[in-house]
Design a protein around this motif. Structure first.
Motif, mmCIF file in Angstrom:
data_model
loop_
_atom_site.group_PDB
_atom_site.id
_atom_site.type_symbol
_atom_site.label_atom_id
_atom_site.label_comp_id
_atom_site.label_asym_id
_atom_site.label_seq_id
_atom_site.Cartn_x
_atom_site.Cartn_y
_atom_site.Cartn_z
ATOM 1 N N ILE A 1 34.358 10.913 -46.211
ATOM 2 C CA ILE A 1 33.517 10.590 -47.369
ATOM 3 C C ILE A 1 33.764 9.153 -47.797
ATOM 4 N N SER A 2 35.030 8.756 -47.873
ATOM 5 C CA SER A 2 35.336 7.396 -48.327
ATOM 6 C C SER A 2 34.789 6.349 -47.363
ATOM 7 N N GLY A 3 34.891 6.599 -46.075
ATOM 8 C CA GLY A 3 34.342 5.664 -45.097
ATOM 9 C C GLY A 3 32.829 5.577 -45.184
ATOM 10 N N PHE A 4 32.179 6.718 -45.349
ATOM 11 C CA PHE A 4 30.726 6.773 -45.467
ATOM 12 C C PHE A 4 30.255 5.989 -46.687
ATOM 13 N N VAL A 5 30.873 6.251 -47.839
ATOM 14 C CA VAL A 5 30.487 5.553 -49.076
ATOM 15 C C VAL A 5 30.779 4.063 -48.954
ATOM 16 N N SER A 6 31.916 3.708 -48.372
ATOM 17 C CA SER A 6 32.266 2.307 -48.184
ATOM 18 C C SER A 6 31.235 1.595 -47.314
ATOM 19 N N ASN A 7 30.793 2.251 -46.243
ATOM 20 C CA ASN A 7 29.773 1.666 -45.373
ATOM 21 C C ASN A 7 28.445 1.482 -46.103
ATOM 22 N N ILE A 8 28.075 2.437 -46.928
ATOM 23 C CA ILE A 8 26.828 2.325 -47.697
ATOM 24 C C ILE A 8 26.909 1.149 -48.671
ATOM 25 N N VAL A 9 28.023 1.020 -49.354
ATOM 26 C CA VAL A 9 28.192 -0.082 -50.309
ATOM 27 C C VAL A 9 28.170 -1.427 -49.581
ATOM 28 N N ALA A 10 28.890 -1.528 -48.470
ATOM 29 C CA ALA A 10 28.911 -2.779 -47.699
ATOM 30 C C ALA A 10 27.515 -3.142 -47.219
ATOM 31 N N ASP A 11 26.764 -2.148 -46.754
ATOM 32 C CA ASP A 11 25.391 -2.383 -46.294
ATOM 33 C C ASP A 11 24.507 -2.854 -47.439
ATOM 34 N N HIS A 12 24.642 -2.206 -48.582
ATOM 35 C CA HIS A 12 23.838 -2.588 -49.752
ATOM 36 C C HIS A 12 24.113 -4.038 -50.154
ATOM 37 N N ILE A 13 25.381 -4.401 -50.205
ATOM 38 C CA ILE A 13 25.745 -5.765 -50.582
ATOM 39 C C ILE A 13 25.201 -6.769 -49.569
ATOM 40 N N ALA A 14 25.345 -6.474 -48.289
ATOM 41 C CA ALA A 14 24.840 -7.383 -47.252
ATOM 42 C C ALA A 14 23.320 -7.520 -47.321
ATOM 43 N N GLU A 15 22.636 -6.417 -47.496
ATOM 44 C CA GLU A 15 21.170 -6.433 -47.535
ATOM 45 C C GLU A 15 20.624 -7.124 -48.787
ATOM 46 N N ASN A 16 21.390 -7.135 -49.848
ATOM 47 C CA ASN A 16 20.906 -7.668 -51.123
ATOM 48 C C ASN A 16 21.689 -8.878 -51.599
ATOM 49 N N ALA A 17 22.407 -9.538 -50.697
ATOM 50 C CA ALA A 17 23.278 -10.654 -51.071
ATOM 51 C C ALA A 17 22.526 -11.762 -51.804
ATOM 52 N N THR A 18 21.353 -12.115 -51.346
ATOM 53 C CA THR A 18 20.589 -13.189 -51.986
ATOM 54 C C THR A 18 20.239 -12.815 -53.420
ATOM 55 N N THR A 19 19.759 -11.615 -53.617
ATOM 56 C CA THR A 19 19.392 -11.159 -54.963
ATOM 57 C C THR A 19 20.617 -11.051 -55.855
ATOM 58 N N ARG B 1 29.329 15.985 -48.933
ATOM 59 C CA ARG B 1 30.237 16.994 -48.373
ATOM 60 C C ARG B 1 29.506 17.995 -47.480
ATOM 61 N N SER B 2 28.272 18.289 -47.815
ATOM 62 C CA SER B 2 27.531 19.249 -46.994
ATOM 63 C C SER B 2 26.918 18.583 -45.756
ATOM 64 N N LEU B 3 26.603 17.281 -45.852
ATOM 65 C CA LEU B 3 25.962 16.585 -44.734
ATOM 66 C C LEU B 3 26.935 16.093 -43.670
ATOM 67 N N LEU B 4 28.023 15.490 -44.088
ATOM 68 C CA LEU B 4 28.922 14.838 -43.131
ATOM 69 C C LEU B 4 29.440 15.760 -42.028
ATOM 70 N N PRO B 5 29.865 16.972 -42.341
ATOM 71 C CA PRO B 5 30.358 17.826 -41.255
ATOM 72 C C PRO B 5 29.293 18.130 -40.198
ATOM 73 N N ILE B 6 28.036 18.045 -40.584
ATOM 74 C CA ILE B 6 26.949 18.316 -39.653
ATOM 75 C C ILE B 6 26.590 17.070 -38.850
ATOM 76 N N ILE B 7 26.434 15.922 -39.534
ATOM 77 C CA ILE B 7 25.979 14.725 -38.829
ATOM 78 C C ILE B 7 27.099 13.993 -38.094
ATOM 79 N N ASN C 1 25.938 13.883 -55.824
ATOM 80 C CA ASN C 1 26.016 13.056 -54.617
ATOM 81 C C ASN C 1 27.204 13.461 -53.748
ATOM 82 N N LEU C 2 28.323 13.717 -54.386
ATOM 83 C CA LEU C 2 29.515 14.137 -53.650
ATOM 84 C C LEU C 2 29.258 15.452 -52.920
ATOM 85 N N ASP C 3 28.670 16.410 -53.610
ATOM 86 C CA ASP C 3 28.388 17.699 -52.983
ATOM 87 C C ASP C 3 27.429 17.551 -51.807
#
Length: 75
Positions: free
Chosen positions: A44-62, A32-38, A27-29
């Motif tokens: 990386i830390s900001g991207f992963v943090s945003n994914i985790v925050a989104d996951h928690i928000a989307e699944n808060a009820t569950t 690392r290959s995607l972020l410089p392009i997109i 996942n890290l690799d």
């Protein structure tokens, strides 16, 4: 769709108040290959943090239901 993704996962966050976490090397690799392009400015830390925050928000009820169901009753 691209604009939505950028706003949701590539927004900058403050670098203070962070902690180390570990992710699979594959996942890290990939990140690392995607972020410089997109978004070369994204971290990386900001991207992963945003994914985790989104996951928690989307699944808060569950998540809350699982948490409540797992509590041990004292009486």
């Amino acid at each position: 769709k691209c604009s939505f993704y950028r706003k949701r996962f590539l927004k900058c966050k403050s670098t203070s108040n962070r902690s180390h976490v570990y992710i699979d090397r594959e996942n890290l690799d990939l990140i690392r290959s995607l972020l410089p392009i997109i978004d070369p400015k994204a971290t990386i830390s900001g991207f992963v943090s945003n994914i985790v925050a989104d996951h928690i928000a989307e699944n808060a009820t569950t998540i809350n239901k699982i948490f409540e169901d797992s509590k041990t009753k004292l009486f």
